[in-house]
Structures are given as C-alpha cells and as structure tokens.
Design a protein around this motif. Structure first.
Motif, PDB file in Angstrom:
ATOM      1  N   ASP A 271      13.074  67.181  37.704  1.00 32.44           N
ATOM      2  CA  ASP A 271      12.332  67.646  38.876  1.00 32.44           C
ATOM      3  C   ASP A 271      10.928  67.054  38.901  1.00 32.44           C
ATOM      4  OD1 ASP A 271      11.490  68.919  36.694  1.00 32.44           O
ATOM      5  OD2 ASP A 271      11.890  70.965  37.430  1.00 32.44           O
ATOM      6  N   MET A 272      10.721  66.041  38.063  1.00 36.24           N
ATOM      7  CA  MET A 272       9.413  65.402  38.057  1.00 36.24           C
ATOM      8  C   MET A 272       9.073  64.907  39.450  1.00 36.24           C
ATOM      9  SD  MET A 272       8.525  62.623  35.248  1.00 36.24           S
ATOM     10  CE  MET A 272       7.696  61.386  36.153  1.00 36.24           C
ATOM     11  N   GLU A 273       7.879  64.932  39.704  1.00 37.35           N
ATOM     12  CA  GLU A 273       7.478  64.532  41.047  1.00 37.35           C
ATOM     13  C   GLU A 273       7.838  63.073  41.300  1.00 37.35           C
ATOM     14  OE1 GLU A 273       3.527  64.848  42.956  1.00 37.35           O
ATOM     15  OE2 GLU A 273       3.727  66.873  42.100  1.00 37.35           O
ATOM     16  N   LEU A 274       8.642  62.855  42.270  1.00 35.48           N
ATOM     17  CA  LEU A 274       9.018  61.496  42.620  1.00 35.48           C
ATOM     18  C   LEU A 274       9.173  61.496  44.122  1.00 35.48           C
ATOM     19  CD1 LEU A 274       9.811  58.798  41.211  1.00 35.48           C
ATOM     20  CD2 LEU A 274      12.176  59.529  41.456  1.00 35.48           C
ATOM     21  N   GLU A 275       8.511  60.613  44.694  1.00 35.01           N
ATOM     22  CA  GLU A 275       8.539  60.581  46.148  1.00 35.01           C
ATOM     23  C   GLU A 275       9.991  60.624  46.633  1.00 35.01           C
ATOM     24  OE1 GLU A 275       7.208  57.567  49.445  1.00 35.01           O
ATOM     25  OE2 GLU A 275       5.908  57.428  47.657  1.00 35.01           O
ATOM     26  N   GLU A 276      10.293  61.630  47.428  1.00 39.38           N
ATOM     27  CA  GLU A 276      11.666  61.878  47.880  1.00 39.38           C
ATOM     28  C   GLU A 276      12.354  60.613  48.407  1.00 39.38           C
ATOM     29  OE1 GLU A 276      14.680  64.459  47.911  1.00 39.38           O
ATOM     30  OE2 GLU A 276      12.658  64.961  47.259  1.00 39.38           O
ATOM     31  N   LYS A 277      11.601  59.899  49.235  1.00 43.95           N
ATOM     32  CA  LYS A 277      12.167  58.723  49.899  1.00 43.95           C
ATOM     33  C   LYS A 277      12.537  57.631  48.878  1.00 43.95           C
ATOM     34  CE  LYS A 277      10.797  55.365  53.327  1.00 43.95           C
ATOM     35  NZ  LYS A 277       9.807  54.523  52.685  1.00 43.95           N
ATOM     36  N   ARG A 278      11.643  57.421  47.938  1.00 48.41           N
ATOM     37  CA  ARG A 278      11.866  56.356  46.976  1.00 48.41           C
ATOM     38  C   ARG A 278      13.010  56.729  46.036  1.00 48.41           C
ATOM     39  NH1 ARG A 278       6.772  53.542  44.651  1.00 48.41           N
ATOM     40  NH2 ARG A 278       8.133  51.768  44.907  1.00 48.41           N
ATOM     41  N   ARG A 279      13.071  58.014  45.691  1.00 50.30           N
ATOM     42  CA  ARG A 279      14.146  58.466  44.814  1.00 50.30           C
ATOM     43  C   ARG A 279      15.496  58.244  45.513  1.00 50.30           C
ATOM     44  NH1 ARG A 279      14.159  62.620  40.622  1.00 50.30           N
ATOM     45  NH2 ARG A 279      16.301  62.635  39.925  1.00 50.30           N
ATOM     46  N   GLY A 280      15.526  58.609  46.777  1.00 51.53           N
ATOM     47  CA  GLY A 280      16.752  58.457  47.569  1.00 51.53           C
ATOM     48  C   GLY A 280      17.173  56.987  47.607  1.00 51.53           C
ATOM     49  N   GLU A 281      16.182  56.136  47.758  1.00 49.55           N
ATOM     50  CA  GLU A 281      16.472  54.705  47.866  1.00 49.55           C
ATOM     51  C   GLU A 281      17.079  54.182  46.548  1.00 49.55           C
ATOM     52  OE1 GLU A 281      14.030  50.639  49.017  1.00 49.55           O
ATOM     53  OE2 GLU A 281      12.942  52.506  48.690  1.00 49.55           O
TER      54      GLU A 281
ATOM     55  N   GLU B 126      18.452  55.951  44.124  1.00 43.47           N
ATOM     56  CA  GLU B 126      19.756  56.568  43.868  1.00 43.47           C
ATOM     57  C   GLU B 126      20.858  55.916  44.693  1.00 43.47           C
ATOM     58  OE1 GLU B 126      18.855  61.097  42.337  1.00 43.47           O
ATOM     59  OE2 GLU B 126      19.133  60.726  44.484  1.00 43.47           O
ATOM     60  N   GLY B 127      20.519  55.683  45.947  1.00 38.29           N
ATOM     61  CA  GLY B 127      21.496  55.071  46.858  1.00 38.29           C
ATOM     62  C   GLY B 127      21.950  53.713  46.358  1.00 38.29           C
ATOM     63  N   GLU B 128      20.987  52.904  45.933  1.00 37.86           N
ATOM     64  CA  GLU B 128      21.320  51.554  45.459  1.00 37.86           C
ATOM     65  C   GLU B 128      22.146  51.601  44.173  1.00 37.86           C
ATOM     66  OE1 GLU B 128      20.911  48.608  46.849  1.00 37.86           O
ATOM     67  OE2 GLU B 128      20.112  49.637  48.596  1.00 37.86           O
ATOM     68  N   VAL B 129      21.714  52.495  43.268  1.00 41.22           N
ATOM     69  CA  VAL B 129      22.423  52.593  41.991  1.00 41.22           C
ATOM     70  C   VAL B 129      23.862  53.048  42.224  1.00 41.22           C
ATOM     71  CG1 VAL B 129      22.533  53.857  39.808  1.00 41.22           C
ATOM     72  CG2 VAL B 129      20.383  52.924  40.590  1.00 41.22           C
ATOM     73  N   MET B 130      24.019  54.018  43.122  1.00 36.72           N
ATOM     74  CA  MET B 130      25.370  54.515  43.407  1.00 36.72           C
ATOM     75  C   MET B 130      26.235  53.392  43.981  1.00 36.72           C
ATOM     76  SD  MET B 130      25.671  57.404  42.313  1.00 36.72           S
ATOM     77  CE  MET B 130      27.324  57.684  42.924  1.00 36.72           C
TER      78      MET B 130
ATOM     79  N   GLY C 143      14.947  44.481  41.760  1.00 34.52           N
ATOM     80  CA  GLY C 143      13.895  44.355  42.776  1.00 34.52           C
ATOM     81  C   GLY C 143      13.558  45.696  43.386  1.00 34.52           C
ATOM     82  N   ILE C 144      14.544  46.550  43.544  1.00 34.80           N
ATOM     83  CA  ILE C 144      14.315  47.854  44.159  1.00 34.80           C
ATOM     84  C   ILE C 144      13.875  48.889  43.130  1.00 34.80           C
ATOM     85  CG2 ILE C 144      15.497  49.765  45.346  1.00 34.80           C
ATOM     86  CD1 ILE C 144      17.288  47.440  46.571  1.00 34.80           C
ATOM     87  N   CYS C 145      14.563  48.880  41.984  1.00 36.09           N
ATOM     88  CA  CYS C 145      14.330  49.956  41.014  1.00 36.09           C
ATOM     89  C   CYS C 145      13.126  49.738  40.099  1.00 36.09           C
ATOM     90  CB  CYS C 145      15.563  50.157  40.137  1.00 36.09           C
ATOM     91  SG  CYS C 145      17.032  50.522  41.073  1.00 36.09           S
ATOM     92  N   ASP C 146      12.906  48.492  39.674  1.00 38.94           N
ATOM     93  CA  ASP C 146      11.868  48.265  38.668  1.00 38.94           C
ATOM     94  C   ASP C 146      10.489  48.821  39.058  1.00 38.94           C
ATOM     95  OD1 ASP C 146      13.630  47.264  36.918  1.00 38.94           O
ATOM     96  OD2 ASP C 146      12.811  45.222  36.809  1.00 38.94           O
ATOM     97  N   PRO C 147      10.029  48.554  40.289  1.00 41.01           N
ATOM     98  CA  PRO C 147       8.697  49.071  40.623  1.00 41.01           C
ATOM     99  C   PRO C 147       8.633  50.601  40.520  1.00 41.01           C
ATOM    100  CG  PRO C 147       9.479  47.540  42.305  1.00 41.01           C
ATOM    101  CD  PRO C 147      10.605  47.785  41.385  1.00 41.01           C
TER     102      PRO C 147
END
Ligand SMILES: Nc1ncnc2c1ncn2[C@@H]1O[C@H](COP(=O)(O)OP(=O)(O)OP(=O)(O)O)[C@@H](O)[C@H]1O
Ligand SMILES: [Mg+2]
Length: 661
Positions: free
Chosen positions: A594-604, A606-610, A637-641
């Motif tokens: 539940d660490m603070e992670l910008e919702e949008k970026r987390r979704g992005e 997660e979506g790519e990894v899935m 490119g998406i996840c590393d940053p």
C-alpha cells in the motif's frame, strides 16, 4: 524451373565429382534439360520398394508401371562388370551371383553419420561393404579390376530416382522432372536434406517432401475433412519396416501426435520364414541343403514371396510353391495353405502390435478416439494383418478408398500434393497440409546498425514473400549493396551471408525530398526453396536482382542446423531474462503494497507486466531472441523509471532480478 534444376546439378556435380565421381551414377546427359511436360510425379521410395504416381495434364493420377508391368519395384541397384548399372527387378534378380555389388536398403543409411548406432546395427546385416569416410558412410563397390568406388548413399538413392524418372518418361512419352518425394514419419532433418539432395542430383525438381503417413491420409481423401479435429492411425507394414503414426488433422493441418517403428519387421521376414520352412522340407525329403546355395535360396525366396502375395487374395486359401530344378536338378513342389502361412508367421504378426500399442500410448488416445484407421504398405494386404488391426480397434473397418492399394497409397498421396502445388486442382484452398520441409532459418537484410531485418520468418513455409523499405538520409553514394542473410540471430554478424544485391547509378540524395532515399527490398522464396531478391531505388526506379538456389544453402546443412540450435539457445536465454524481469517487477509491486504509488503509474506498470506475462504464458513457440528482447526493452522503458524511484525506499527489487540472471 528446369534451368534451376540444371544449375543445381552443376553445383552438386562439382561437389561430388572430386569425392565420388557422380557422373558414374548419374550421367552427364541427365544434366541437360530436355523437353519437359507439365506433368508432376509423386515418388515414394521405401527401404525395399519404390512406387511412382504420375499426375497427367488433365489432373488424373496413375501409378506408373515398370518395364515388367509391376506397379511397385524393388529399390535395388547393382553393378555388373565394367561399371554397368542395373536397377529394380533386374538388380534383384542377379543378387545371388553378385551379392556384394548389389545394394538395397540405401534408405537406411541415407542422411546418417557413420557412428549412428542404428546404422551400425544395419551395416552388420547388409551384404555390401559400408565404410567410414570423414565420419559419413559410403558404400564400397568393386566395379572392375582395380576400380573400387566409394558411393555415397545420396548418389545411390539418386540412381534409384533417376531410374524412376526414366520409368516415368518411358510410360508418359516425355521427361517429367517435377516431383513430390515422400519420407518416413521418423526421418530427421539430415535425412530429409539427403533425400532432397538425391532428388536434385537425379535431375528432379523437388517441389516438396511429405511424410509417408500424411501422404497416405491424403491419398485416402482425408485431408478434405473440415470441422472438429480428426485423429488418424496409419499402420504401414512395408518390406522391411513397420511404421505406425498417429496423426491429427485440425483446421487443414496435419500434426504427428506419435510415431513408432520396428525398423526390422516387414513382408520380407515372412518370405524368409517360408523359405526356411520349405528348405527344411526339401532337406528332409531329398537330403539336399538349399540354404548353402545362394542362388537356389534366392529362387526359393522369390517363389515364397509370390505364394505369400497370392494368399492375400481373399479367395485363395491354398497355393502351389513350385521351383523347377531347385538344387541338383531336383524340383520343389509343395503347397502352402493360408493356415500354415499364418502359423509359421504367427509371432511376427503379433509383433506388429507392439509399435501400434506404443504409438497409441504416446499419443495418449483411447482406441475409440481414432476416427480413421489407414492401412499402408504391401504387408497390410495380408488378411491376418488386417484382422489384427481391425480387432485392435474393436472391429473398426479401415478406410478403404476404391483403387488405392496400400503399397501405392504413399506415392498416390504425394502425386495429389504435386497436383495441388502445380495448380492442376483448383477445387480447394491450396493449403498444403502437413507438408514438412527441411528447417528454414529466417531470411533478412542488414539494417544500418547491423541488425537483422527479417523479411521472411523462420519456418515460414515456402513459397513466402516479404518486403522492407530501407530509408537513408543525405546519402551521397551512387552505389549501394544490400546483403541478404539467413539465420535467426538479431544481428547480421551472427547470421550467414547468402548473397548481395548491388544497386548502381542511383542518384545521390536529393534536397527536394529532404535527402530521403527509399530502397525497397523484396525477398521471395519459391516452392523449391530458391531465394529471389530484388532491391529498387524508389525515386529512380533503378533496381538489381539476384537468385540464390536452395542447393547453395544445402551445402552447409550442418552449419544451418548448428545455427538454428544456437538461435534457439539465445532465444531461451532471452526468454529467461524477460521472465526474470517480469518476476522481479511483480515482486517489487507486491512489496510496495500500500506504499504510496501514483495510481495511474501503478496501473500502467501493472497493465504492461500483465500483458507480457500473458504473452509469455501463451504461445511463444515461434518467438525468437529478438521478440523477447524487444518485449524486455519496451517493458524496461515503462517500468524502470517507476521502479527505480521506488527502489531507493524498498531496496532489493531490481537487485533480485540481477541475481536471478
Ligand atoms: N499382395 C500382397 N500380399 C502380401 N504381401 C505383399 C503383397 N504385395 C506386396 N507385399 C509385400 O509388401 C512388401 C513391400 O511393401 P512396400 O512396397 O510397402 O515396401 P516399402 O515401402 O518399400 O518398404 P518399407 O516400408 O520397409 O520401407 C514386400 O515384402 C512384399 O512382398
Ligand atoms: Mg513404405
């Protein structure tokens, strides 16, 4: 086509000449392309017999008889004095007088290395000498005084093919070069290459190779089936081998689910049993030993084969076994009943069930799952054999298409394939069912950075075509070379250079289109595997083209095999890297909790990894090193940053990934 076949011969001739004098077996005259028709042949070469089916101009198919009127001919080659060559019945007839210059079963050594365990076993039973030459088996034949030749299995097979072509030419009244060849279900890539090579050496334009059981299924019209997947059992009892294959036809494609063989069980064994029995009878009655006389034994064997065949006729329950003056002027005159024939061979008949059982087990199918049982091979004409297979499948009747004999089905099916390939039939969608060919690495060109741009994917199936446009800017050159490579690695330096297209007199880049220059490259591979490459400067229309024959590529078969194995290894490694990365990202995300992670970026993320995870779980059968690398770069490119921002607080995440590598 004819020209290409002739070119192939020249190259192969050059290759073989220093080693084995190919002209000895395949005369120079064959290399000249004569008038050829638009007929096509289906050629089945078994370990013991050969059979040809010809497709006429009107599309009808006919089995081509040999000069004695037989539809199936012994695949035997013999050398008599002065190097004269006999093929077929004539070769088999003179066997007793000339055993170590009479070659049969060359298909058993074709495409194998000398050290091959099966080959070593076979060599012990063959009457002719097989010797090791640079790790490959060669047949040693004493042709004449001080004239010893070493013949490769490819050359010997080519001699049989050449004879078959002559047979077809004599029957059809014109030379026919186009052919589909069949190979056993279990043939390896090397054996298939060798078969194709023998065909080319004989002067054939080899359109395709097709596996025996698939050809048999096609002959019986089973390729026409559409709808739910269909399971077929092909039981092929030939002269010296039993091959059982379980095939599935799904959406027009045949797949071999299982294939089992007994490499030393076939119709010839039944002949030997009978001959042994009658020799013993002769000994008892006349006190003379036939087994010690090669010529007499040969005549007895031929008579036993004839009797065996006669008993397959459903109305025949008893036949005469007669050999005039078998030994010392004494005749053999006996009768053979079907009961006695079956009793003498009972154990051999039962032995045929073992590969059948094993193939069914391997395929993990129940008897009831088999939709069609197909009987193939001369041995399957025997009523007892038919009964055993029928009983095994709880009384299911085998497929029986009128006019298709079991020992002709394979050649017939190859001819049907040939007719599709050459456009004799336009009644279906021209899908070439389950056709196998030798492995085909990807074909492509070099991009500016040395990367391989693949225009034709690996195992694409031929014919195939691909196009790519190379764009350059402010390019002052007036000549340009486009290099064509084959191989599955991502950089051309790791692949094999095939040929080069040289564009010349192309205008330098023009300011009017911002210095942009487009060169369109098209690569086309025809059915015979020949590559046709063309490059065109789009602005000026200047172009260059070249063709690169299959036979050139064939010369480095071992290289190709090694290259493909290497490419597979690299692909496996690249896959492992991608999987490890996906795993680490998933763990990092889970650890983030539940660490603070910008919702949008987390979704992005997660979506790519899935998405990548799903791709990995799905069908990556045809994925190559480059596909995995591309996915990894995109994902990184998406996840590393995002991840590296979290990493400072979490520690570990990406380090785990590195550890796993
Ligand atoms: N009517 C018949 N009844 C019994 N046996 C037969 C009959 N016709 C042919 N055969 C036998 O079939 C065998 C040849 O079968 P086929 O032509 O299928 O062989 P092949 O494909 O060359 O052999 P293999 O599959 O071992 O490579 C021979 O032993 C021959 O005696
Ligand atoms: Mg066969």
């Amino acid at each position: 086509m004819a020209r290409r076949a002739a070119e192939a011969l020249l190259v192969l001739g050059f290759l073989f000449l220093p080693l084995t004098a190919s002209s000895f077996l395949v005369p120079e005259s064959r290399r000249r392309s004569g008038e050829t028709g638009d007929e096509v042949l289906g050629i089945a070469l078994g370990a013991t017999h050969s059979c040809i089916a010809a497709v006429h101009r009107d599309g009808s198919i006919e089995i081509v008889p040999d000069d004695r009127g037989n539809r199936v001919t012994p695949a035997w080659v013999a050398f008599i004095d002065d190097g004269e060559r006999l093929v077929g019945e004539a070769a088999r007839d003179q066997y007793a007088a000339n055993p170590n210059r009479t070659i049969y079963g060359a298909r058993r050594i074709l495409g194998r290395r000398f050290s091959d365990a099966d080959l070593q076993q076979d060599v012990e039973t063959l009457p002719y000498a097989v010797v090791d030459r640079d790790g490959m088996p060669y047949v040693r034949v004493d042709v004449g005084e001080d004239d010893v030749r070493l013949l490769s299995p490819v050359e010997i097979t080519a001699a049989v093919f050449a004879d078959m072509m002559d047979r077809a030419a004599a029957h059809l009244g014109r030379k026919v070069t186009r052919a589909v060849l069949t190979v056993p279900a279990h043939y390896t890539d090397a054996q298939m290459y060798a078969t194709k090579e023998a065909g080319i050496l004989a002067g054939l334009d080899v359109l395709r190779l097709v596996r025996d059981p698939v050809a048999a299924a096609i002959a019986n019209g089973l390729d026409k089936h559409r709808g739910d997947p269909r399971n077929m059992l092909v039981f092929d009892l030939g002269g010296s081998t039993l091959d059982v294959a379980v095939l599935t036809l799904d959406e027009g494609v045949f797949e071999t689910m299982a294939s089992r063989s007994d490499a030393h069980l076939g119709g010839d064994d039944f002949d030997r049993r009978l001959a042994g029995y009658f020799a013993e009878l002769f000994q008892r009655k006349h006190g003379r030993d036939v087994t010690g006389d090669g010529h007499a034994m040969q005549r007895l064997l031929r008579e036993c084969e004839r009797a065996k065949r006669a008993l397959s006729d459903h109305d025949q329950h008893q036949v005469g076994v007669e050999v005039k003056a078998l030994l010392d002027g004494v005749d053999l005159s006996e009768t053979l009943t079907r009961e006695l024939f079956e009793e003498l061979n009972q154990d051999l008949f039962l032995k045929t069930m073992a590969p059948l059982n094993k193939a069914m087990e391997d395929a993990e199918l129940e008897k009831g799952d088999i939709h069609d049982v197909i009987l193939v091979g001369g041995g399957s004409r025997i009523p007892m054999v038919q009964q055993l297979v029928k009983d095994y499948f709880d009384g299911k009747e085998p497929v029986n298409v009128d006019g298709i004999n079991p020992d002709e089905a394979v050649a017939y099916g190859a001819a049907v394939q040939g007719s599709h390939l050459t456009g004799h039939h336009d009644d279906d969608d021209k899908v070439f069912f389950g056709i196998v060919d030798v492995p085909q690495p990807a074909i492509g060109i070099e991009a500016a950075d040395g990367a391989m741009v693949k225009l034709i994917r690996r195992d694409a199936g031929y014919p195939a075509k691909g196009t790519h446009v190379i764009t350059t800017y402010w390019d002052k050159r007036t000549t340009m070379a486009v290099k064509v490579y084959e191989g599955d690695r991502t950089e051309v330096k790791d692949n094999r250079l095939l040929c080069q297209l040289d564009l010349s007199e192309i205008p330098p880049a023009s300011i009017w289109n911002w210095g942009r220059r487009d060169i369109e490259v098209t690569i086309e591979v025809d059915q015979a595997g020949t590559i046709h490459a063309e490059a065109t400067d789009k602005a000026s229309g200047k172009s260059a083209n070249t063709s690169y024959g299959y036979h050139h590529r064939r010369l480095s078969q071992e290289e190709i095999d090694a290259m493909m194995r290497e490419a597979d290894e690299f692909a496996r490694d690249a896959k492992a890297r991608l999987e490890a990365y996906v795993h680490s990202i998933k763990e990092t995300l889970a650890a983030a909790g539940d660490m603070e992670l910008e919702e949008k970026r987390r979704g992005e993320v997660e979506g790519e990894v899935m998405a990548v995870s799903k791709w990995l779980d799905g069908n990556t059968e045809n994925a190559e090193e480059g596909d995995y690398e591309k996915k990894l770069w995109e994902l990184q490119g998406i996840c590393d940053p995002v991840i590296s921002a979290m990493q400072t607080r979490l520690g570990g995440g990406l380090d785990d990934y590195e550890d796993e590598l």
